[in-house]
Design an enzyme around this catalytic site. Sequence first.
Site, PDB file in Angstrom:
ATOM      1  N   LEU A  50       0.814  -1.228   0.000  1.00  0.00           N
ATOM      2  CA  LEU A  50       0.000   0.000   0.000  1.00  0.00           C
ATOM      3  C   LEU A  50       0.846   1.277   0.000  1.00  0.00           C
ATOM      4  CD1 LEU A  50      -2.794  -1.057   2.514  1.00  0.00           C
ATOM      5  CD2 LEU A  50      -3.058  -0.735   0.043  1.00  0.00           C
ATOM      6  N   GLY A  70      -6.580  -3.483   4.641  1.00  0.00           N
ATOM      7  CA  GLY A  70      -5.117  -3.597   4.586  1.00  0.00           C
ATOM      8  C   GLY A  70      -4.428  -2.714   5.610  1.00  0.00           C
ATOM      9  N   GLY A  71      -3.159  -3.028   5.848  1.00  0.00           N
ATOM     10  CA  GLY A  71      -2.356  -2.264   6.796  1.00  0.00           C
ATOM     11  C   GLY A  71      -2.098  -3.064   8.057  1.00  0.00           C
ATOM     12  N   TYR A 134      -1.496   2.873  16.787  1.00  0.00           N
ATOM     13  CA  TYR A 134      -2.435   2.196  15.882  1.00  0.00           C
ATOM     14  C   TYR A 134      -3.804   2.896  15.897  1.00  0.00           C
ATOM     15  CZ  TYR A 134      -5.849  -1.485  14.707  1.00  0.00           C
ATOM     16  OH  TYR A 134      -6.898  -2.189  14.185  1.00  0.00           O
ATOM     17  N   LYS A 138      -6.099   4.894  12.936  1.00  0.00           N
ATOM     18  CA  LYS A 138      -7.501   4.641  12.587  1.00  0.00           C
ATOM     19  C   LYS A 138      -8.317   5.941  12.641  1.00  0.00           C
ATOM     20  CE  LYS A 138      -7.083   0.345  11.610  1.00  0.00           C
ATOM     21  NZ  LYS A 138      -7.281  -0.091  10.224  1.00  0.00           N
ATOM     22  N   ARG A 172     -13.538  -8.666  28.039  1.00  0.00           N
ATOM     23  CA  ARG A 172     -13.587  -7.417  27.263  1.00  0.00           C
ATOM     24  C   ARG A 172     -14.298  -7.633  25.930  1.00  0.00           C
ATOM     25  NH1 ARG A 172      -9.909  -5.662  23.494  1.00  0.00           N
ATOM     26  NH2 ARG A 172     -10.388  -3.530  22.871  1.00  0.00           N
TER      27      ARG A 172
HETATM   28  C1  15L Z   1      -8.292  -4.319  16.705  1.00  0.00           C
HETATM   29  O1  15L Z   1      -8.467  -3.258  16.152  1.00  0.00           O
HETATM   30  C2  15L Z   1      -7.307  -5.296  16.179  1.00  0.00           C
HETATM   31  O2  15L Z   1      -7.184  -5.243  14.780  1.00  0.00           O
HETATM   32  C3  15L Z   1      -7.587  -6.700  16.632  1.00  0.00           C
HETATM   33  O3  15L Z   1      -6.452  -7.481  16.375  1.00  0.00           O
HETATM   34  C4  15L Z   1      -7.946  -6.747  18.120  1.00  0.00           C
HETATM   35  O4  15L Z   1      -6.850  -6.310  18.893  1.00  0.00           O
HETATM   36  C5  15L Z   1      -9.147  -5.854  18.359  1.00  0.00           C
HETATM   37  O5  15L Z   1      -8.898  -4.551  17.902  1.00  0.00           O
HETATM   38  C6  15L Z   1      -9.553  -5.803  19.843  1.00  0.00           C
HETATM   39  O6  15L Z   1      -9.597  -4.726  20.425  1.00  0.00           O
HETATM   40  O7  15L Z   1      -9.861  -6.864  20.381  1.00  0.00           O
END
Ligand code: 15L
Length: 298
Positions: A50, A70-71, A134, A138, A172
């Site tokens: 990408l 992706g990513g 991360y 997003k 959770r």
């Molecule tokens: C996410 O955004 C991740 O991509 C996934 O691997 C999990 O960590 C999920 O959140 C989560 O919070 O359980």
Amino acid sequence: MYRVLITGAGGGIGRSLRESLREIYPVLRVSHRVPLEAARSGEEVDRTELADMAAVERMVAGVDGIIHLGGISGENEWEAIVQSNIIGTYNLFEAARRAQVKRIIVATSNHAVGFYARDLRIDHRVVPRPDSRYGVSKAFAEALASLYADKHGIGFLCTRIGNFGPRPIDRRRLSIWISPRDYAQLVRIGLDHPDIRYEIVYGVSNNQRSWYDYSNAERLGYRPQDGSETFAEAVLAAEAGRAIDPIADRYQGGAFCAAEYSASSSPREVWVTALRAPLRAGGPALPCVPRRRSAARR
Ligand code: 15L
């Protein structure tokens, strides 16, 4: 929609959607940065990094809709996040604009809002509170989507995915789980709904312990078939006696919030401000309400 592209098609969500969307759209183009299984009928297989704009332009040529998975899908070094999730997402949206793509489904994440406390139920209007680099990437994807929707007219459905999988795997995840068939339903709404310009929806099943108000998805026709409560007894029994982490267990993002936490005090309790400031006069009042109170009203 004639040709639909899935980026990140080799990951867990991508592999699932490759199966469930097969033969729903005439052509499914599946792409990943590493080789994928060979194309079957109705499929085109692509391999693209990408961060490489020229390759991304080739990947989106002739495509009507995109599911962008992706990513990098978890916390990582900033340099890696920048390459895959910041530059990669920019390249994709910009190439999509040039190729006149009509619709993009964005896999954003609960980690864009992970620093809301667990005793709140939040909806799609809260401001981002990322819990990680991360999560910041997003929130960036959601903001970039907003720009490309407003300025260039691409229709975006940003799905803030909780946790995707066949079943919720811990306490959770009982609050944020989404089943494969519920996510496939949401994605199809994003591709097929006649009137989407820019929407954020929570990608969650019908979970009794939910921290998310998914009414914006319901407004677009989403009717989840699954719920985490079926699994609750077994999940909670497996966790009995587990040590509590004061940050991970207080905030929705869990371990993402606790990782690298170095503040000497708790995160700010900004939700009080949100309660005092409804977004639109006369509209649905609160982007964020204490969860127990919201449950009592129902
Ligand atoms: C996410 O955004 C991740 O991509 C996934 O691997 C999990 O960590 C999920 O959140 C989560 O919070 O359980």
